[in-house]
Design an enzyme around this catalytic site. Structure first.
Site, short mmCIF file in Angstrom:
data_model
loop_
_atom_site.label_atom_id
_atom_site.label_comp_id
_atom_site.label_asym_id
_atom_site.label_seq_id
_atom_site.Cartn_x
_atom_site.Cartn_y
_atom_site.Cartn_z
N ARG A 153 18.39 -30.91 -39.75
CA ARG A 153 17.23 -31.69 -40.16
C ARG A 153 17.38 -33.08 -39.53
O ARG A 153 18.49 -33.53 -39.25
CB ARG A 153 17.18 -31.83 -41.68
N LYS A 177 20.52 -31.56 -48.05
CA LYS A 177 19.75 -31.94 -49.23
C LYS A 177 20.64 -31.96 -50.47
O LYS A 177 21.47 -31.09 -50.66
CB LYS A 177 18.59 -30.96 -49.43
N HIS A 248 11.85 -31.16 -36.53
CA HIS A 248 11.97 -29.91 -37.30
C HIS A 248 11.64 -28.69 -36.45
O HIS A 248 12.10 -27.59 -36.75
CB HIS A 248 11.06 -29.98 -38.53
N ARG A 251 14.75 -27.32 -35.16
CA ARG A 251 15.47 -26.59 -36.21
C ARG A 251 14.89 -25.19 -36.38
O ARG A 251 15.62 -24.20 -36.48
CB ARG A 251 15.39 -27.39 -37.51
N HIS A 274 20.24 -23.55 -46.41
CA HIS A 274 19.25 -23.12 -47.39
C HIS A 274 19.96 -22.63 -48.65
O HIS A 274 20.88 -21.82 -48.57
CB HIS A 274 18.39 -21.97 -46.84
N TYR A 283 11.83 -16.55 -41.47
CA TYR A 283 12.04 -16.32 -40.04
C TYR A 283 11.96 -14.84 -39.68
O TYR A 283 11.76 -14.50 -38.52
CB TYR A 283 13.38 -16.91 -39.61
#
Length: 306
Positions: A153, A177, A248, A251, A274, A283
């Site tokens: 990110r 995150k 992004h 990514r 994630h 994806y």
């Protein structure tokens, strides 16, 4: 207490109790301030403790005229979390957002670039580019290769520290995150580009707070997210690529290209950071279209009229 007081307490809770990133907390604050602005515009002095569902519904109806369903859903989610916090702290008994439905959202597939697109963008970097005596061309190449090769990110890239580089082991440590850390493999080619930049970086007068930050501007300060966007936008315009490209996008392309070449979805999940595999599964929708293209191109029955 005023809205601002509850909001400060809520932000402290998000930071300390839930460990959310500053960017996520800023988004929560921005959405709650939208509601406060709506109340002020309508001269409504209702407090967070006394506000009713009907008033929140009026606010949602107003923003629905100007904002996409996805943005509406995010704002509703932010408000729901805010009032959940007030209920948790016993400031109020019920959440006025509980019975308000979010708009239905289709699953948005992320934009991706082809390998050729990425090669063309990176090849457009002028490695001789200098500003105030500092070569920034090599820095920019190291930045884009890091985004694509490691699936970072943009905030993870700008926060990356020299002490996070474990080149002997072939990994970098990434703070994602909620300040959750993960180790991501980094290839030799990207390592070499970063090493070149580190040599250039040693000639910069670096600010005290940025001593360990990897990517800096010419003043020796931490690179901003906006600057990374600007670097990419200029390169995309330079090669005449008619696509909307952001950090992004690199990514998303990282994950898509891995999947197309047979990488395990669980491994991709770990590298992207994630929390849930369902986030990574988006994806597989892209990969299905790729597989369909392969069938149509190479399977003998698809080339034969029966």
């Amino acid at each position: 207490m005023k809205w601002s007081t509850y909001l400060v307490d809520f932000k402290t809770y998000l930071r300390l109790e839930r460990g959310l990133s500053d960017n996520t907390i800023d988004n929560y604050e921005y959405d709650i301030k939208r509601l406060i602005s709506f109340l002020n515009d309508n001269q409504n002095s209702v407090s967070p403790i006394t506000i009713k569902k009907e008033i929140v519904q009026q606010f949602i109806y107003k923003i629905s005229k100007d904002l996409s369903p996805r943005t509406q859903a995010r704002i509703i989610s932010g408000l729901r979390n805010f009032f959940d916090y007030l209920v948790f702290e016993n400031y109020r008994e019920t959440n006025p957002v509980d019975l308000i439905e979010s708009p239905r959202l289709g699953r948005k597939l992320p934009d991706t670039l082809s390998v050729e697109d990425i090669d063309n963008i990176i090849s457009a970097i002028d490695l001789s580019y200098e500003f105030r005596g500092i070569n920034l061309g090599h820095r920019n190449k190291a930045i884009l290769e890091s985004l694509y090769s490691c699936g970072l990110r943009v905030s993870e890239l700008t926060d990356l520290k020299i002490s996070d580089l474990y080149f002997d082991e072939g990994f970098i440590k990434v703070s994602g995150k909620g300040n959750k850390e993960r180790f991501v493999p980094i290839g030799k080619a990207t390592q070499n580009l970063i090493t070149i930049w580190l040599d250039i970086r040693s000639n910069i007068n670096i600010s005290t707070e940025s001593k360990d930050i990897l990517f800096l501007n010419y003043k020796g300060n931490k690179l901003t997210r906006a600057m990374v966007f600007t670097i990419i936008k200029k390169l995309v315009n330079k090669i005449g690529l008619k696509k909307t490209v952001s950090p992004h996008t690199f990514r998303h392309s990282f994950a898509t290209h891995l999947l197309e070449n047979g990488a395990d979805l669980r491994a991709i999940q770990m590298m992207l950071g994630h929390e849930s595999i369902t986030t990574t599964e988006i994806y597989t929708h892209i990969d299905k279209s790729h597989l369909n293209k392969v069938i149509n191109t190479f399977h003998p029955r698809k080339q034969k009229t029966l």
